[in-house]
Design a protein around this motif. Structure first.
Motif, PDB file in Angstrom:
ATOM      1  N   THR A 193       0.954  -1.334  -0.013  1.00  0.00           N
ATOM      2  CA  THR A 193       0.079   0.081  -0.285  1.00  0.00           C
ATOM      3  C   THR A 193       1.010   1.103   0.040  1.00  0.00           C
ATOM      4  OG1 THR A 193       0.033   0.092   2.482  1.00  0.00           O
ATOM      5  CG2 THR A 193      -1.753  -1.132   1.190  1.00  0.00           C
ATOM      6  N   GLY A 194       0.143   2.494  -0.197  1.00  0.00           N
ATOM      7  CA  GLY A 194       0.931   3.618  -0.081  1.00  0.00           C
ATOM      8  C   GLY A 194       1.940   3.817  -1.362  1.00  0.00           C
ATOM      9  N   SER A 195       2.133   3.030  -2.327  1.00  0.00           N
ATOM     10  CA  SER A 195       2.832   3.324  -3.509  1.00  0.00           C
ATOM     11  C   SER A 195       2.114   3.252  -4.894  1.00  0.00           C
ATOM     12  CB  SER A 195       3.778   2.265  -3.537  1.00  0.00           C
ATOM     13  OG  SER A 195       3.508   0.908  -4.009  1.00  0.00           O
ATOM     14  N   GLY A 196       0.708   3.409  -4.649  1.00  0.00           N
ATOM     15  CA  GLY A 196      -0.057   3.152  -5.768  1.00  0.00           C
ATOM     16  C   GLY A 196      -0.609   1.966  -6.053  1.00  0.00           C
ATOM     17  N   SER A 197      -0.140   0.788  -5.468  1.00  0.00           N
ATOM     18  CA  SER A 197      -0.587  -0.516  -5.699  1.00  0.00           C
ATOM     19  C   SER A 197      -1.972  -0.881  -5.032  1.00  0.00           C
ATOM     20  CB  SER A 197       0.448  -1.775  -4.889  1.00  0.00           C
ATOM     21  OG  SER A 197       1.696  -1.552  -5.472  1.00  0.00           O
ATOM     22  N   ASP A 217      -4.494   1.409  -5.604  1.00  0.00           N
ATOM     23  CA  ASP A 217      -5.283   2.263  -6.481  1.00  0.00           C
ATOM     24  C   ASP A 217      -5.115   1.220  -7.824  1.00  0.00           C
ATOM     25  OD1 ASP A 217      -6.027   4.492  -5.049  1.00  0.00           O
ATOM     26  OD2 ASP A 217      -4.205   5.497  -5.659  1.00  0.00           O
ATOM     27  N   ASP A 218      -3.876   0.530  -7.711  1.00  0.00           N
ATOM     28  CA  ASP A 218      -3.794  -0.312  -8.997  1.00  0.00           C
ATOM     29  C   ASP A 218      -4.892  -1.516  -8.814  1.00  0.00           C
ATOM     30  OD1 ASP A 218      -2.118   1.378 -10.351  1.00  0.00           O
ATOM     31  OD2 ASP A 218      -0.369   0.041  -9.688  1.00  0.00           O
ATOM     32  N   LEU A 228      -9.599  -4.382 -10.483  1.00  0.00           N
ATOM     33  CA  LEU A 228     -11.137  -4.697 -10.505  1.00  0.00           C
ATOM     34  C   LEU A 228     -12.121  -3.974 -11.168  1.00  0.00           C
ATOM     35  CD1 LEU A 228     -10.733  -5.056  -6.493  1.00  0.00           C
ATOM     36  CD2 LEU A 228     -10.697  -7.053  -7.990  1.00  0.00           C
ATOM     37  N   HIS A 229     -11.960  -2.862 -11.654  1.00  0.00           N
ATOM     38  CA  HIS A 229     -12.782  -2.149 -12.340  1.00  0.00           C
ATOM     39  C   HIS A 229     -12.644  -2.882 -13.752  1.00  0.00           C
ATOM     40  CE1 HIS A 229     -15.021   1.311 -10.506  1.00  0.00           C
ATOM     41  NE2 HIS A 229     -13.794   1.280  -9.673  1.00  0.00           N
ATOM     42  N   THR A 230     -11.696  -3.084 -14.104  1.00  0.00           N
ATOM     43  CA  THR A 230     -11.459  -3.954 -15.453  1.00  0.00           C
ATOM     44  C   THR A 230     -11.982  -5.420 -15.482  1.00  0.00           C
ATOM     45  OG1 THR A 230      -9.299  -2.705 -16.030  1.00  0.00           O
ATOM     46  CG2 THR A 230      -9.999  -4.622 -17.189  1.00  0.00           C
ATOM     47  N   LEU A 231     -11.636  -6.075 -14.429  1.00  0.00           N
ATOM     48  CA  LEU A 231     -12.477  -7.422 -14.422  1.00  0.00           C
ATOM     49  C   LEU A 231     -13.745  -7.263 -14.000  1.00  0.00           C
ATOM     50  CD1 LEU A 231      -9.523  -9.008 -12.242  1.00  0.00           C
ATOM     51  CD2 LEU A 231     -10.042  -9.538 -14.824  1.00  0.00           C
ATOM     52  N   LEU A 232     -14.409  -6.431 -13.225  1.00  0.00           N
ATOM     53  CA  LEU A 232     -15.684  -6.407 -12.696  1.00  0.00           C
ATOM     54  C   LEU A 232     -16.321  -5.064 -12.852  1.00  0.00           C
ATOM     55  CD1 LEU A 232     -15.015  -8.149  -9.271  1.00  0.00           C
ATOM     56  CD2 LEU A 232     -15.728  -9.264 -11.422  1.00  0.00           C
ATOM     57  N   PRO A 233     -16.514  -4.625 -14.143  1.00  0.00           N
ATOM     58  CA  PRO A 233     -16.992  -3.479 -14.253  1.00  0.00           C
ATOM     59  C   PRO A 233     -18.467  -3.039 -13.730  1.00  0.00           C
ATOM     60  CG  PRO A 233     -16.886  -4.508 -16.668  1.00  0.00           C
ATOM     61  CD  PRO A 233     -16.699  -5.599 -15.239  1.00  0.00           C
TER      62      PRO A 233
END
Length: 140
Positions: A58-62, A64-65, A70-75
């Motif tokens: 956490t904290g390095s953008g992971s 958010d990634d 998850l948005h890509t896999l589960l829109p």
């Protein structure tokens, strides 16, 4: 209750947006009491059909990634059969198949044996339910 098994439930407020909520400090505080320097296992479990537990940097953008993946896999759209709640809420019910609602972690000398960049996190994509519970259980 035996000293070999101790459990506690945390109340976590995740807010009204998707989030990766870091539980590492809460886990460490629990182990300071429960493990008392012993080796064992920490089980982290959330009893929700729309949240999961992840071990991630956490904290390095992971974090958010992870949410972006998850948005890509589960829109969050209207493709889901499960349709109550916010638009796309059905995807939240599929999340635990990808990010399980539990993790079991080694405890050595009373401390989590995580890698350098690993954190224990609650992953919550359900904007309709900001109040979550997480059960921490130590077996040692």
């Amino acid at each position: 209750m035996s000293d070999a098994f101790t459990t506690r439930t945390l109340a976590v407020t995740t807010g009204r947006r998707e989030t990766v909520h870091d539980l590492t400090d809460a886990c460490a505080a629990f182990l300071d009491e429960a493990a008392a320097g012993r080796d064992g296992l920490l089980n982290v479990f959330t009893p929700h059909a729309t949240a999961g537990i992840a071990v991630i940097e956490t904290g390095s953008g992971s974090d958010d990634d992870l949410l972006a993946a998850l948005h890509t896999l589960l829109p969050a759209d209207d493709r889901w059969q499960h349709r109550h709640g916010s638009p796309g809420h059905g995807r939240d019910h599929v999340l635990p198949a990808l990010v399980p609602p539990h993790a079991t972690l080694p405890v050595i000398a009373g401390r989590l044996a995580l890698g350098t960049w690993q954190s224990v996190c609650l992953v919550d994509t359900n904007k309709d339910n900001p109040d979550r519970r997480v059960r921490l259980s130590f077996l040692g």
